[in-house]
Design a protein around this motif. Structure first.
Motif, short mmCIF file in Angstrom:
data_model
loop_
_atom_site.label_atom_id
_atom_site.label_comp_id
_atom_site.label_asym_id
_atom_site.label_seq_id
_atom_site.Cartn_x
_atom_site.Cartn_y
_atom_site.Cartn_z
N ILE A 163 39.66 -2.07 33.10
CA ILE A 163 38.68 -2.15 32.01
C ILE A 163 37.78 -3.37 32.18
O ILE A 163 38.20 -4.42 32.62
CB ILE A 163 39.36 -2.16 30.62
N LYS A 164 36.53 -3.17 31.81
CA LYS A 164 35.53 -4.24 31.90
C LYS A 164 35.10 -4.72 30.51
O LYS A 164 34.51 -5.77 30.37
CB LYS A 164 34.28 -3.72 32.65
N ALA A 165 35.38 -3.90 29.48
CA ALA A 165 35.02 -4.26 28.11
C ALA A 165 36.13 -3.78 27.18
O ALA A 165 36.88 -2.86 27.51
CB ALA A 165 33.69 -3.61 27.72
N ILE A 166 36.23 -4.44 26.02
CA ILE A 166 37.25 -4.05 25.06
C ILE A 166 36.69 -4.18 23.65
O ILE A 166 36.01 -5.16 23.32
CB ILE A 166 38.53 -4.91 25.24
N ALA A 167 36.91 -3.15 22.83
CA ALA A 167 36.42 -3.13 21.45
C ALA A 167 37.60 -3.11 20.49
O ALA A 167 38.57 -2.36 20.71
CB ALA A 167 35.53 -1.91 21.22
N PHE A 168 37.53 -3.94 19.44
CA PHE A 168 38.59 -4.01 18.44
C PHE A 168 38.09 -3.51 17.10
O PHE A 168 36.99 -3.86 16.67
CB PHE A 168 39.05 -5.46 18.24
#
Length: 709
Positions: A391-396
């Motif tokens: 993964i290159k991005a993570i959303a919470f």
């Protein structure tokens, strides 16, 4: 369509290698009455569609003496057999080999006694190998045992008895290593299966009765004494206790549980006497679901494993062709020694055995998924294990993910009535709602010991997305967001705008109470940030994840305040579920690999659209277990950096294993050109690759969660 009753799942005892599991699957598919079969080597299970009996299925595994038992039946533990008895044939073979080499150096290789000793070593140590290899050869089924059988028999024919016997011993050691490594990888699942007690104490008409968990029904009352494990999922009816939930969540700190709190099978009662009402049957408990999902995860082929499986399909025939060409072409075209080049061809067969390549990926996947399960992280397949490492991005999501999910009233500002009356009026209007903000206000009224029953709610109206309106004791009140009062051009809302903004800048949600002419007060409510959120975001940045985003339906000022406190790069506020979904789609177009972390319910669309959906709080949350690709069982973000590190390490080890197993074989095969390849070099190259791949994969068991005490 195949009827449901024709689907049978069995646990398998006796698997020693991945290729044997594949052969068993092929044998099953060829049986009359079997429509389809799928072997799960990692979990030692097989699923069969068809009408074939258990005895017929076991015949298909007779080549390795496999034993089957229905999935829902307990497999009796194999008796502990001393090492020397379990491997007696290998020990005897080794002794004959040593005697053979002593005779070789004293009497020479042509001596009949020397040949007899080497031949005895080959037969005793390799009879199982030859039985399988010759049968495969008759079927033109070329696997690693076929290659080894041809090589050993060929070595004997050209008089290389000593090397042939040594190949047998080293191949037996190689197989033992593979079996050992898979047993180690499966140990975490077996430990989960043994977590829950097999019996429980029920209270029947006031008397204690010991029964099997299979006999327990929903609604039965269990008695759980201090120092005992809880046998079934349930809800506490009486008592208070500190419960260690490490088996489910990986969290070592006990949790205090009391009336109506849920408890889970396999957890440990530290100090209290509990009466628990059973809420799930034994096959539906949280621990049973975890075991099932982990076992299914081990059967899922990750991209790298799919590559290896496809490659191995063409690899073995290719090695046979290369070996034949090495043995035939130099003598035919260049008049070189037949004996020398047949020997070289046999060495090619040995070095070409795909043992290390075949186990390079599955052992890593199984080990990593098992380690994650032991640490309270449920990964539902090898594909997700690999994906989370990329993964290159993570959303919470905010509420319940970065924050605790249970807002608390922090400020009460009253202008034209007493504080308690302001809280009371607001609580009465909110009393019919289960919204977290409403719960926080009602809780504050209870803490202030305000009697809400003295207020008479005569009418009530909910204005969607804005607030509530109602008549209490003949007076009209409205409670809601500042935006609602602003859009209705309330004459006094602007007078309080600076205080509202100040509260919002502190990360608080503001509830305004008033009527059409006046503002009675403001209530500030804040969902407390998880103590671990800031640390987790910092660790994720250290792992190279710089695109970290919070998605929330809250107002922009509150969201920005929380985002700043946690240390987030980006915050997106005022979002509806469809907005979160679109945001994830937009990121995927730019960054392809994006993870979404949410509660598994409200965020289901965004979780589904992400590369990897990660749910908080898998323990006891069926929706989280079903919708997410990965579930953090302890409802704690601190497991997230551990999961990413484990995934990246697994990816690295898989690449190392594939590269090393192929590279070593290519290097050994290049020795054919000058004619330097010997059976010694071949077997040590093959066994060395298998040993190193095995030990390298088992390193994944040592990766720990650094946040554990």
């Amino acid at each position: 369509m195949v009827a449901e009753e024709q689907k049978n799942v069995y646990r398998v005892q006796g698997f020693t290698c991945a290729s044997c599991a594949q052969k068993f699957e092929n044998n099953l598919k060829s049986l009359q009455g079997v429509q389809d079969a799928k072997v799960n080597f990692g979990a030692s299970k097989v699923t069969v569609l068809g009408t074939a009996s258990q005895a017929e299925l076991e015949k298909a595994g007779a080549f390795e003496n496999l034993k089957l038992a229905p999935e829902n039946e307990e497999i009796p533990e194999e008796p502990q057999v001393p090492f020397y008895k379990k491997h007696l044939n290998v020990i005897l073979s080794f002794l004959f080999l040593l005697a053979g080499w002593v005779s070789f150096f004293q009497l020479g290789e042509e001596n009949l006694g020397t040949i007899a000793l080497f031949a005895s070593s080959i037969i005793i140590g390799g009879y199982r190998l030859f039985f399988t290899g010759l049968r495969n050869l008759a079927r033109l089924d070329f696997d690693m045992k076929t290659l080894m059988t041809i090589a050993i028999i060929g070595a004997a024919i050209i008089g290389e008895w000593g090397e042939g016997a040594t190949v047998v011993i080293l191949f037996a050691i190689s197989e033992a290593l593979e079996s050992y490594s898979m047993d180690k990888a499966r140990a975490s699942i077996r430990s989960l299966m043994n977590v829950s007690p097999k019996t429980a104490t029920l209270l029947v008409e006031g008397k204690e009765k010991q029964v099997s968990v299979k006999e327990i029904e929903i609604g039965d009352i269990m008695l759980v004494k201090p120092g005992q494990k809880i046998a079934m999922d349930g809800s506490i009816m009486k008592g208070t206790a500190a419960i260690s939930e490490a088996a489910i969540t990986g969290e070592s700190i006990p949790v205090t549980k009391s009336l109506n709190d849920p408890v889970f099978a396999g957890t440990f009662n530290e100090d209290g006497l509990l009466e628990v009402r059973v809420t799930k049957r034994v096959e539906d408990t949280t621990i049973a679901k975890i075991i099932h999902l982990v076992e299914e995860a081990q059967a899922e082929r990750a991209p790298s494993q799919a590559f290896v499986d496809k490659f191995a399909k063409y690899y073995t025939p290719m090695i046979l062709v290369v070996a034949a060409l090495v043995a035939i072409i130099p003598p035919l075209l260049f008049s070189l020694s037949w004996e020398t080049w047949i020997y070289q061809g046999l060495a090619v067969l040995v070095v070409g055995c795909p043992c290390a390549l075949v186990i390079s990926t599955p052992i890593s996947i199984v080990t990593a998924i098992g380690n994650a399960a032991r640490n309270g992280v449920l990964i539902k397949g090898g594909v997700y294990l690999e994906e989370v490492g990329n993964i290159k991005a993570i959303a919470f999501d905010k509420t319940g993910t970065l924050t605790v999910g249970s807002p608390e009233v922090t400020d009460v500002h009253s202008f034209e009535m007493a504080e308690d009356k302001l809280v009371a009026i607001t609580a009465v209007l909110e009393s019919g709602s289960t919204h977290p903000l409403a719960v926080a206000i009602i809780k504050t009224a209870e803490e202030r010991e305000i009697d809400l029953a003295q207020f008479n709610l005569e009418s009530f109206e909910s204005v969607t997305g804005k607030g509530l309106k109602g008549m209490i004791d003949g007076n009209v009140y409205q409670v809601g967001s500042p935006q609602w009062f602003s859009t209705e051009n309330h004459p006094h809302i602007e007078h309080h705008s600076s205080m509202i903004e100040q509260l919002q800048m502190q990360g608080k949600t503001v509830v305004v109470a008033g009527n059409e002419e006046r503002i009675f007060g403001l209530i500030g409510i804040r969902d407390q940030v998880r103590h671990s959120s800031k640390k987790v975001v910092k660790e994720l940045k250290e792992l190279g994840l710089n695109e970290i985003v919070m998605l929330t339906g809250d107002n922009e000022k509150t969201a920005n305040a929380i985002g700043k406190e946690i240390g987030l790069n980006h915050v997106k506020a005022n979002l509806l579920p469809q907005d979160k979904l679109q945001f994830i789609k937009d990121i995927r177009q730019k960054q392809r690999n994006v993870a979404m972390v949410g509660d598994g319910i409200n965020d289901a669309p965004a979780l589904a659209a992400s590369s990897v959906g990660i749910a908080m709080g898998g323990a006891g949350t069926d929706t989280a277990l079903e919708t997410a690709d990965i579930a953090l069982m302890a409802d704690d973000l601190q497991k997230l950096p551990f999961t990413i590190k484990l995934s990246r390490k697994a990816l690295t080890i898989i690449k190392q294993n594939i590269s090393f197993s192929l590279g070593l074989k290519i290097l050994a095969l290049l020795l054919v050109i000058p004619g330097w390849l010997t059976l010694w070099i071949a077997i040590f190259a093959d066994m060395g690759a298998t040993l190193l791949v095995t030990l390298n994969s088992l390193r994944l068991l040592k990766i720990k969660d650094e946040n554990e005490n």
